[in-house]
Scaffold this active site. Structure first.
Site, PDB file in Angstrom:
ATOM      1  N   HIS A 171       5.852  11.029   7.124  1.00  0.00           N
ATOM      2  CA  HIS A 171       6.749  10.141   6.383  1.00  0.00           C
ATOM      3  C   HIS A 171       5.919   9.390   5.362  1.00  0.00           C
ATOM      4  CE1 HIS A 171       9.936   7.294   5.493  1.00  0.00           C
ATOM      5  NE2 HIS A 171       9.082   6.305   5.688  1.00  0.00           N
ATOM      6  N   PRO A 225       2.386   4.719  -0.166  1.00  0.00           N
ATOM      7  CA  PRO A 225       2.459   6.161  -0.437  1.00  0.00           C
ATOM      8  C   PRO A 225       1.096   6.840  -0.336  1.00  0.00           C
ATOM      9  CG  PRO A 225       3.745   4.925  -2.059  1.00  0.00           C
ATOM     10  CD  PRO A 225       2.963   3.913  -1.258  1.00  0.00           C
ATOM     11  N   SER A 226       1.143   8.129  -0.012  1.00  0.00           N
ATOM     12  CA  SER A 226      -0.042   8.997   0.046  1.00  0.00           C
ATOM     13  C   SER A 226      -1.096   8.507   1.024  1.00  0.00           C
ATOM     14  CB  SER A 226      -0.664   9.150  -1.363  1.00  0.00           C
ATOM     15  OG  SER A 226       0.284   9.683  -2.268  1.00  0.00           O
ATOM     16  N   ARG A 227      -0.667   7.773   2.036  1.00  0.00           N
ATOM     17  CA  ARG A 227      -1.548   7.258   3.087  1.00  0.00           C
ATOM     18  C   ARG A 227      -2.581   6.257   2.563  1.00  0.00           C
ATOM     19  NH1 ARG A 227       2.205   9.159   5.355  1.00  0.00           N
ATOM     20  NH2 ARG A 227       2.165  10.481   7.211  1.00  0.00           N
ATOM     21  N   LEU A 228      -2.355   5.694   1.355  1.00  0.00           N
ATOM     22  CA  LEU A 228      -3.255   4.676   0.814  1.00  0.00           C
ATOM     23  C   LEU A 228      -2.714   3.301   1.199  1.00  0.00           C
ATOM     24  CD1 LEU A 228      -3.978   6.261  -2.677  1.00  0.00           C
ATOM     25  CD2 LEU A 228      -5.411   6.281  -0.618  1.00  0.00           C
TER      26      LEU A 228
END
Length: 213
Positions: A10, A189-192
């Protein structure tokens, strides 16, 4: 590898967390986030993972936060339980909250201590009667022969306390986690992700640092 599991993901996109967003006091910051949780109507909003260590072996279980203030985070349980014995052996513990609906996590580390008997009495008195009797019926974490054993013991205790208040068992009461580290995690977002951590200094002040996700 199970591809069905590997493909579960997710992308978090609700909010960010900047240093300018934070209260200098992490307990006040926790209050702000917990108010958001209550406003969102999240089920079991006070559920938290309590992690303990005994003889180098970690253990975790979900318990319910019942109060928090400038002293720390409180919950109640059986002192003779497995977690109670682990706490007695090593009072360094951790708490973790995860509110997926808000894409937020809070990690807390610190030393645990028992609350006062007055605090334990006060909370026990407002528990549902069934839960009060359950505290007497359950020798928490001990092996029992079957469900019937527990049900029969509960029936005996209901008869024993019929028509009068249920007293607090001497082995049941509160703990308070006194934090020295609190980390606020906001999914991005983008695991950042945003990770901002408070560490208590020797002078009692809190130092805030951003951690890499």
């Amino acid at each position: 590898m199970d591809q069905n599991i590997a493909n579960i993901r997710h992308d978090y996109q609700l909010k960010g967390l900047l240093e300018s967003d934070l209260d200098p006091d992490p307990l006040k910051q926790f209050r702000l986030w917990f108010d958001d949780v209550l406003e969102a109507g999240i089920t079991e909003s006070n559920a938290m993972l309590l992690s303990t260590v005994s003889e180098g072996r970690p253990a975790g279980r979900i318990v319910l936060l019942k109060d928090f203030d400038k002293r720390g985070f409180s919950f109640f349980t059986n002192y003779d339980s497995k977690k109670g014995r682990e706490i007695e052996a090593n009072p360094q513990v951790a708490l973790t909250f995860f509110w997926k609906e808000l894409e937020r996590q809070v990690r807390i580390e610190g030393k645990i201590e028992k609350t006062s008997e007055e605090e334990s009495d006060e909370y026990f008195a407002v528990r549902p009667r069934g839960s009060q009797i359950g505290a007497w019926a359950s020798a928490q974490s001990e092996v029992i022969p079957d469900r019937t054993f527990l049900e029969e013991k509960t029936s005996e205790l209901k008869a024993r306390f019929e028509g009068r208040p249920v007293p607090r068992p001497p082995y049941w009461g509160g703990y308070r986690v006194v934090p020295d580290y609190i980390e606020f995690w906001q999914g991005r977002p983008s695991r950042l992700h945003d990770r901002l951590a408070y560490t208590k200094q020797s002078d009692g002040e809190w130092k805030v640092e951003r951690l890499s996700p």
